[in-house]
Design a protein around this motif. Structure first.
Motif, PDB file in Angstrom:
ATOM      1  N   ASN A  62       0.869  -1.175   0.000  1.00  0.00           N
ATOM      2  CA  ASN A  62       0.000   0.000   0.000  1.00  0.00           C
ATOM      3  C   ASN A  62       0.908   1.227   0.000  1.00  0.00           C
ATOM      4  O   ASN A  62       1.669   1.431   0.945  1.00  0.00           O
ATOM      5  CB  ASN A  62      -0.897  -0.023   1.243  1.00  0.00           C
ATOM      6  CG  ASN A  62      -1.860   1.145   1.266  1.00  0.00           C
ATOM      7  OD1 ASN A  62      -1.593   2.201   0.706  1.00  0.00           O
ATOM      8  ND2 ASN A  62      -2.977   0.947   1.936  1.00  0.00           N
ATOM      9  N   PRO A  63       0.872   2.049  -1.051  1.00  0.00           N
ATOM     10  CA  PRO A  63       1.802   3.180  -1.139  1.00  0.00           C
ATOM     11  C   PRO A  63       1.577   4.242  -0.068  1.00  0.00           C
ATOM     12  O   PRO A  63       2.500   4.984   0.268  1.00  0.00           O
ATOM     13  CB  PRO A  63       1.559   3.737  -2.543  1.00  0.00           C
ATOM     14  CG  PRO A  63       0.241   3.214  -2.959  1.00  0.00           C
ATOM     15  CD  PRO A  63       0.009   1.943  -2.215  1.00  0.00           C
ATOM     16  N   GLN A  64       0.388   4.309   0.517  1.00  0.00           N
ATOM     17  CA  GLN A  64       0.120   5.328   1.544  1.00  0.00           C
ATOM     18  C   GLN A  64       0.605   4.908   2.924  1.00  0.00           C
ATOM     19  O   GLN A  64       1.078   5.733   3.692  1.00  0.00           O
ATOM     20  CB  GLN A  64      -1.367   5.641   1.595  1.00  0.00           C
ATOM     21  CG  GLN A  64      -1.859   6.368   0.346  1.00  0.00           C
ATOM     22  CD  GLN A  64      -3.328   6.703   0.406  1.00  0.00           C
ATOM     23  OE1 GLN A  64      -4.070   6.059   1.131  1.00  0.00           O
ATOM     24  NE2 GLN A  64      -3.744   7.690  -0.374  1.00  0.00           N
ATOM     25  N   THR A  65       0.465   3.591   3.211  1.00  0.00           N
ATOM     26  CA  THR A  65       0.835   3.125   4.547  1.00  0.00           C
ATOM     27  C   THR A  65       2.118   2.306   4.569  1.00  0.00           C
ATOM     28  O   THR A  65       2.716   2.122   5.626  1.00  0.00           O
ATOM     29  CB  THR A  65      -0.297   2.262   5.142  1.00  0.00           C
ATOM     30  OG1 THR A  65      -0.445   1.089   4.330  1.00  0.00           O
ATOM     31  CG2 THR A  65      -1.603   3.025   5.199  1.00  0.00           C
ATOM     32  N   GLY A  66       2.536   1.803   3.400  1.00  0.00           N
ATOM     33  CA  GLY A  66       3.706   0.949   3.343  1.00  0.00           C
ATOM     34  C   GLY A  66       3.420  -0.475   3.750  1.00  0.00           C
ATOM     35  O   GLY A  66       4.305  -1.328   3.757  1.00  0.00           O
ATOM     36  N   GLU A  67       2.180  -0.753   4.116  1.00  0.00           N
ATOM     37  CA  GLU A  67       1.763  -2.083   4.567  1.00  0.00           C
ATOM     38  C   GLU A  67       1.824  -3.090   3.413  1.00  0.00           C
ATOM     39  O   GLU A  67       1.433  -2.781   2.290  1.00  0.00           O
ATOM     40  CB  GLU A  67       0.328  -1.983   5.083  1.00  0.00           C
ATOM     41  CG  GLU A  67      -0.272  -3.289   5.530  1.00  0.00           C
ATOM     42  CD  GLU A  67      -1.749  -3.104   5.900  1.00  0.00           C
ATOM     43  OE1 GLU A  67      -2.380  -4.118   6.209  1.00  0.00           O
ATOM     44  OE2 GLU A  67      -2.245  -1.973   5.848  1.00  0.00           O
ATOM     45  N   THR A  68       2.339  -4.291   3.704  1.00  0.00           N
ATOM     46  CA  THR A  68       2.369  -5.355   2.709  1.00  0.00           C
ATOM     47  C   THR A  68       0.977  -5.976   2.609  1.00  0.00           C
ATOM     48  O   THR A  68       0.368  -6.288   3.637  1.00  0.00           O
ATOM     49  CB  THR A  68       3.383  -6.437   3.094  1.00  0.00           C
ATOM     50  OG1 THR A  68       4.669  -5.830   3.191  1.00  0.00           O
ATOM     51  CG2 THR A  68       3.435  -7.544   2.044  1.00  0.00           C
ATOM     52  N   ILE A  69       0.510  -6.118   1.384  1.00  0.00           N
ATOM     53  CA  ILE A  69      -0.822  -6.684   1.154  1.00  0.00           C
ATOM     54  C   ILE A  69      -0.736  -7.739   0.064  1.00  0.00           C
ATOM     55  O   ILE A  69       0.249  -7.800  -0.674  1.00  0.00           O
ATOM     56  CB  ILE A  69      -1.844  -5.605   0.736  1.00  0.00           C
ATOM     57  CG1 ILE A  69      -1.373  -4.866  -0.525  1.00  0.00           C
ATOM     58  CG2 ILE A  69      -2.098  -4.623   1.868  1.00  0.00           C
ATOM     59  CD1 ILE A  69      -2.380  -3.895  -1.087  1.00  0.00           C
ATOM     60  N   THR A  70      -1.767  -8.566  -0.011  1.00  0.00           N
ATOM     61  CA  THR A  70      -1.868  -9.534  -1.099  1.00  0.00           C
ATOM     62  C   THR A  70      -2.905  -9.033  -2.094  1.00  0.00           C
ATOM     63  O   THR A  70      -4.045  -8.754  -1.720  1.00  0.00           O
ATOM     64  CB  THR A  70      -2.289 -10.914  -0.562  1.00  0.00           C
ATOM     65  OG1 THR A  70      -1.315 -11.360   0.376  1.00  0.00           O
ATOM     66  CG2 THR A  70      -2.407 -11.925  -1.704  1.00  0.00           C
ATOM     67  N   ILE A  71      -2.470  -8.883  -3.318  1.00  0.00           N
ATOM     68  CA  ILE A  71      -3.379  -8.464  -4.383  1.00  0.00           C
ATOM     69  C   ILE A  71      -3.982  -9.730  -4.973  1.00  0.00           C
ATOM     70  O   ILE A  71      -3.255 -10.620  -5.426  1.00  0.00           O
ATOM     71  CB  ILE A  71      -2.642  -7.633  -5.452  1.00  0.00           C
ATOM     72  CG1 ILE A  71      -2.038  -6.382  -4.804  1.00  0.00           C
ATOM     73  CG2 ILE A  71      -3.574  -7.277  -6.601  1.00  0.00           C
ATOM     74  CD1 ILE A  71      -1.113  -5.588  -5.689  1.00  0.00           C
ATOM     75  N   ASP A  72      -5.307  -9.834  -4.901  1.00  0.00           N
ATOM     76  CA  ASP A  72      -6.008 -11.052  -5.319  1.00  0.00           C
ATOM     77  C   ASP A  72      -5.841 -11.343  -6.815  1.00  0.00           C
ATOM     78  O   ASP A  72      -5.639 -10.431  -7.618  1.00  0.00           O
ATOM     79  CB  ASP A  72      -7.502 -10.930  -5.019  1.00  0.00           C
ATOM     80  CG  ASP A  72      -7.791 -10.872  -3.530  1.00  0.00           C
ATOM     81  OD1 ASP A  72      -6.975 -11.408  -2.746  1.00  0.00           O
ATOM     82  OD2 ASP A  72      -8.827 -10.297  -3.154  1.00  0.00           O
ATOM     83  N   ALA A  73      -5.959 -12.646  -7.145  1.00  0.00           N
ATOM     84  CA  ALA A  73      -5.941 -13.056  -8.544  1.00  0.00           C
ATOM     85  C   ALA A  73      -7.142 -12.425  -9.244  1.00  0.00           C
ATOM     86  O   ALA A  73      -8.199 -12.224  -8.640  1.00  0.00           O
ATOM     87  CB  ALA A  73      -6.007 -14.569  -8.654  1.00  0.00           C
TER      88      ALA A  73
END
Length: 97
Positions: A62-73
């Motif tokens: 997430n570019p605003q928070t820097g949090e690592t996320i999983t982008i769904d298929a």
């Protein structure tokens, strides 16, 4: 250009009523949409190819928070213009210079 502009051009060039032209445009877009929803490729000679591709899950940030996320298929739509369309676009661009 909007859908209304396409309807107007068909009305002017072919002479169909605006209602008939609108129905024609809606029918064509409906066919294209349902075909792509089924995952089929659309190849229009002299124009290009519409292809539905699959993208797998991936890690993102997430570019605003820097949090690592999983982008769904997901499925994505790609368009590859034909060489004829590319040449037509580039010839108009050269004439404009």
């Amino acid at each position: 250009m909007t859908k209304a502009d396409i309807v107007e051009k068909i009305h002017q060039k072919i002479g169909f009523s605006k209602k008939e032209s609108a129905e024609m445009v809606e029918t064509v877009f409906s066919i294209l949409k349902s075909t792509l929803e089924e995952g089929e490729k659309i190849k229009i000679a002299g124009f290009g190819n519409f292809v539905v591709k699959r993208k797998a899950d991936r890690r993102g940030r997430n570019p605003q928070t820097g949090e690592t996320i999983t982008i769904d298929a997901r499925r994505i739509l790609t368009f590859k213009p034909s060489q004829v369309l590319k040449n037509a676009i580039n010839s108009v661009a050269k004439e404009a210079k």
